[in-house]
Design an enzyme around this catalytic site. Structure first.
Site, PDB file in Angstrom:
ATOM      1  N   CYS A  60       0.785  -1.237   0.000  1.00 36.26           N
ATOM      2  CA  CYS A  60       0.000   0.000   0.000  1.00 36.26           C
ATOM      3  C   CYS A  60       0.824   1.298   0.000  1.00 36.26           C
ATOM      4  CB  CYS A  60      -1.030   0.002   1.127  1.00 36.26           C
ATOM      5  SG  CYS A  60      -0.524  -0.762   2.651  1.00 36.26           S
ATOM      6  N   ARG A  88       7.599 -10.709   5.663  1.00 37.37           N
ATOM      7  CA  ARG A  88       7.194 -10.337   7.020  1.00 37.37           C
ATOM      8  C   ARG A  88       7.953 -11.188   8.030  1.00 37.37           C
ATOM      9  NH1 ARG A  88       0.640  -9.689   5.885  1.00 37.37           N
ATOM     10  NH2 ARG A  88       0.908  -8.060   4.292  1.00 37.37           N
ATOM     11  N   GLN A 147       0.117 -11.698  -2.586  1.00 38.16           N
ATOM     12  CA  GLN A 147      -1.326 -11.567  -2.373  1.00 38.16           C
ATOM     13  C   GLN A 147      -2.016 -11.132  -3.663  1.00 38.16           C
ATOM     14  OE1 GLN A 147      -0.909  -8.502   0.719  1.00 38.16           O
ATOM     15  NE2 GLN A 147      -1.920  -9.887   2.135  1.00 38.16           N
ATOM     16  N   ASP A 184      -3.489  -8.602  -4.177  1.00 32.43           N
ATOM     17  CA  ASP A 184      -3.563  -7.343  -3.448  1.00 32.43           C
ATOM     18  C   ASP A 184      -3.961  -6.211  -4.389  1.00 32.43           C
ATOM     19  OD1 ASP A 184      -3.264  -5.659  -1.304  1.00 32.43           O
ATOM     20  OD2 ASP A 184      -1.105  -5.446  -1.514  1.00 32.43           O
ATOM     21  N   HIS A 223      -5.431  -1.854  -4.355  1.00 37.32           N
ATOM     22  CA  HIS A 223      -5.836  -0.644  -3.650  1.00 37.32           C
ATOM     23  C   HIS A 223      -6.670   0.205  -4.593  1.00 37.32           C
ATOM     24  CE1 HIS A 223      -2.299  -2.140  -1.512  1.00 37.32           C
ATOM     25  NE2 HIS A 223      -3.042  -1.835  -0.467  1.00 37.32           N
ATOM     26  N   LYS A 265     -13.854  -2.415   8.409  1.00 34.69           N
ATOM     27  CA  LYS A 265     -13.437  -3.483   7.504  1.00 34.69           C
ATOM     28  C   LYS A 265     -14.427  -4.640   7.539  1.00 34.69           C
ATOM     29  CE  LYS A 265     -10.520  -5.810  10.938  1.00 34.69           C
ATOM     30  NZ  LYS A 265      -9.300  -6.584  11.153  1.00 34.69           N
ATOM     31  N   HIS A 270      -8.539  -1.188   0.621  1.00 29.66           N
ATOM     32  CA  HIS A 270      -7.560  -2.278   0.549  1.00 29.66           C
ATOM     33  C   HIS A 270      -8.358  -3.566   0.384  1.00 29.66           C
ATOM     34  CE1 HIS A 270      -4.239   0.101   2.665  1.00 29.66           C
ATOM     35  NE2 HIS A 270      -5.313   0.837   2.875  1.00 29.66           N
TER      36      HIS A 270
END
Length: 578
Positions: free
Chosen positions: A276, A305, A323, A325, A327, A407, A453
């Site tokens: 992000c 991570r 991911q 992923d 945005h 969320k 997200h």
């Protein structure tokens, strides 16, 4: 705490009582209720414990339960509590009480059952008769660092399972036995999908067949998790600490990051744990009109991570991950439509994988939040409206949202009834403000966008681990690394196998020929173990025949089908994800 959680917590207390009776020198740490079970971390002071002794502890617990003992709560002031811990010579309880004292607590609670008293917040059942004797079972032993810190002493963790009834416990044990057969770590090894190595802990190596699985998932992501209107980007793996300071990760997430110092330039760097902040820089590069929104940026590059060593588990808990992923930079009035579209995608995606949506949680504004209350109210209303429009039942977790926005979390059930948390959709008001993102409204004013997200499969590695177990390694045709296995009866039949393999490959089918010098029976057993969807044995008869003789995965009998129809069957199934 629910009634069942209370029973599990009470059983942790009874387990500690049984342990202290058998090992008076043992020191007790903590013993909470978790998921379907409970545990207690114990320092056995040099004594060893094995599975046989675990059964003896369980017998003592059953004896205590049958005595219909009451749980009695008492309170001590903090100094009395510290004196108690020192008298017990229990450094773990003393540390807990000292921490509470530092936080300003003046009293702490204790619970007594029979002859045993323990520091505990509670609650517990009123009487052990509320616990049915055969509704629990001590499950396993494990090591656990005190307070999860690898610098602290390793304690022994005793796990127990507990349910309201024996029947529920038996059902769970049956499910866990099936889960053991489906363990993705063993299947990953048996099916030659991935490996782990001590020189790269928590960072899986994808082998050729596993890479096919990953690539097929990525194709699916690009078509269905992303799709039209998404722009795929690629951002650096290593970024200056200044970026992570702007985003807040350097202050709040640094322990979970891999960080390094570049001596020549004298700068700190962070290896990317999420995409992000980099996507914020891409948006910030240009001037944007309200007409350009929503702008959807997607990325599947590897993230890193710093998960604790003790938590690493195959593909489902890793240090390197990717991911689906994305945005979405949007105007406030676009939130409802975007969330509705994402929920429709989630329903479609999980149908493809035969995963059942089990629970949906909507987490709302916490006590400490960024932004205006009115914006939060509108965002939460949009999320509720989108969930209702999608006809999805949901639970509200009051005050459990992130400080940057509310969320939605989606949990699914797999083939044997286990729950997994996969998709997440988060509204973010913080990062756009921290990065000073702007777009120009119709009236010429500068506005800050909202960022959504979203990851619908989540971590690709974790999702693979889940579906390996969900399918027990017997993947649907479109995902199978080898879709058709050809078995030659003898070397003379290899040309016929090769000819058929070429036809299948031209149609985009993944095919393998087993040309090893083994018996046909051995080759068939290998193909069954490899869980290949289709198997064809080619001998004199089959090589001369106009029709193919096909054995479907799981079938004992073969069937005849023309080459054209077989090709059409395969390509239709792949196209339709069936």
């Amino acid at each position: 705490m629910s009634t069942l959680e209370t029973k599990r917590h009470s059983l942790a207390h009874l387990m500690a009582a049984a342990v202290k009776e058998m090992w008076p020198q043992a020191k007790l740490a903590i013993g909470p209720a978790i998921d379907n079970s409970f545990y207690y971390d114990i320092d056995f002071a040099g004594a060893s414990i094995n599975d046989t002794q675990l059964k003896e502890i369980e017998k003592k617990m059953t004896h205590l339960v049958k005595q219909n003992l009451e749980f009695t709560r008492t309170e001590k002031n903090i100094e009395e509590a510290l004196a108690w811990a020192r008298a017990e010579k229990d450094p773990y309880k003393e540390e807990i009480i000292s921490d509470l004292k530092e936080k300003g607590e003046t009293t702490v609670s204790f619970y007594t059952v029979g002859q045993f008293t323990d520091l505990c917040r509670g609650p517990h059942v009123e009487n052990t008769k509320e616990i049915k004797p055969h509704s629990f079972k001590l499950d396993k032993l494990a090591g656990a660092y005190w307070r999860g810190d690898e610098k602290n002493k390793m304690l022994t963790r005793l796990y127990g399972l507990a349910f309201d009834t024996k029947e529920e416990l038996d059902e769970y044990l049956k499910m866990m036995a099936e889960a053991e057969k489906r363990d993705h770590r063993q299947l990953g090894k048996d099916l030659d999908l991935f490996m782990n190595h001590e020189l790269a802990p928590g960072m899986p190596f994808f082998l050729p067949k596993g890479m096919i699985l990953l690539q097929e998932l990525l194709k699916f992501v690009r078509s269905y998790s992303y799709g039209d209107g998404y722009y795929e980007v690629r951002t650096p793996q290593i970024l200056n600490a200044e970026l992570w300071k702007i985003s807040g990760h350097w202050e709040h997430y640094q322990e979970d990051m891999f960080c390094l110092h570049h001596a020549e330039d004298d700068i700190d760097l962070g290896i990317k744990p999420m995409n992000c902040p980099a996507h914020m820089l891409i948006f910030k590069r240009d001037l944007h009109s309200y007409k350009e929104l929503p702008l959807r940026l997607a990325e599947t590059t590897t993230l890193y991570r710093n998960e604790k060593s003790g938590t690493l588990h195959g593909l489902t808990r890793v240090r390197s991950l990717s991911q689906d992923d994305s945005h979405i930079f949007a105007r406030p009035d676009q939130i409802l439509d975007e969330i509705s579209t994402l929920l429709d995608k989630i329903k479609m995606i999980y149908r493809v994988f035969d995963l059942e949506i089990d629970e949906i949680h909507l987490s709302t504004r916490p006590a400490h939040f960024l932004g205006e209350k009115s914006v939060w109210d509108e965002a939460e209303a949009n999320l509720k409206q989108a969930l209702e429009k999608a006809k999805l039942a949901y639970h509200i977790n009051e005050g459990d949202g992130a400080f940057y926005g509310p969320k939605i979390d989606v949990k699914v059930k797999d083939a044997i009834g286990r729950q997994w948390q996969l998709a997440t959709i988060q509204l973010d008001f913080q990062l756009p403000q921290r990065f000073a993102l702007k777009y120009t409204e119709a009236d010429g004013s500068a506005k800050t966008p909202v960022v959504i997200h979203r990851a619908l499969l989540g971590s690709m590695e974790r999702f693979l681990g889940v579906i390996i177990e969900h399918y027990a390694g017997a993947f649907p045709l479109w995902l199978s690394p080898v879709q058709v296995k050809l078995i030659s009866v003898a070397k003379t039949h290899l040309p016929a196998c090769q000819k058929l393999a070429n036809e299948l490959k031209e149609a985009g089918i993944r095919v393998e020929i087993d040309e090893n010098n083994e018996t046909v029976g051995n080759k068939i057993r290998k193909a069954i173990k490899e869980k290949v969807p289709y198997m064809l044995v080619i001998g004199d008869k089959e090589a001369a025949a106009e029709k193919l003789v096909v054995r479907d995965r799981g079938a004992k009998e073969t069937r005849e089908i023309s080459r054209e129809d077989f090709l059409k069957e395969l390509t239709d199934k792949i196209k339709n994800y069936t």
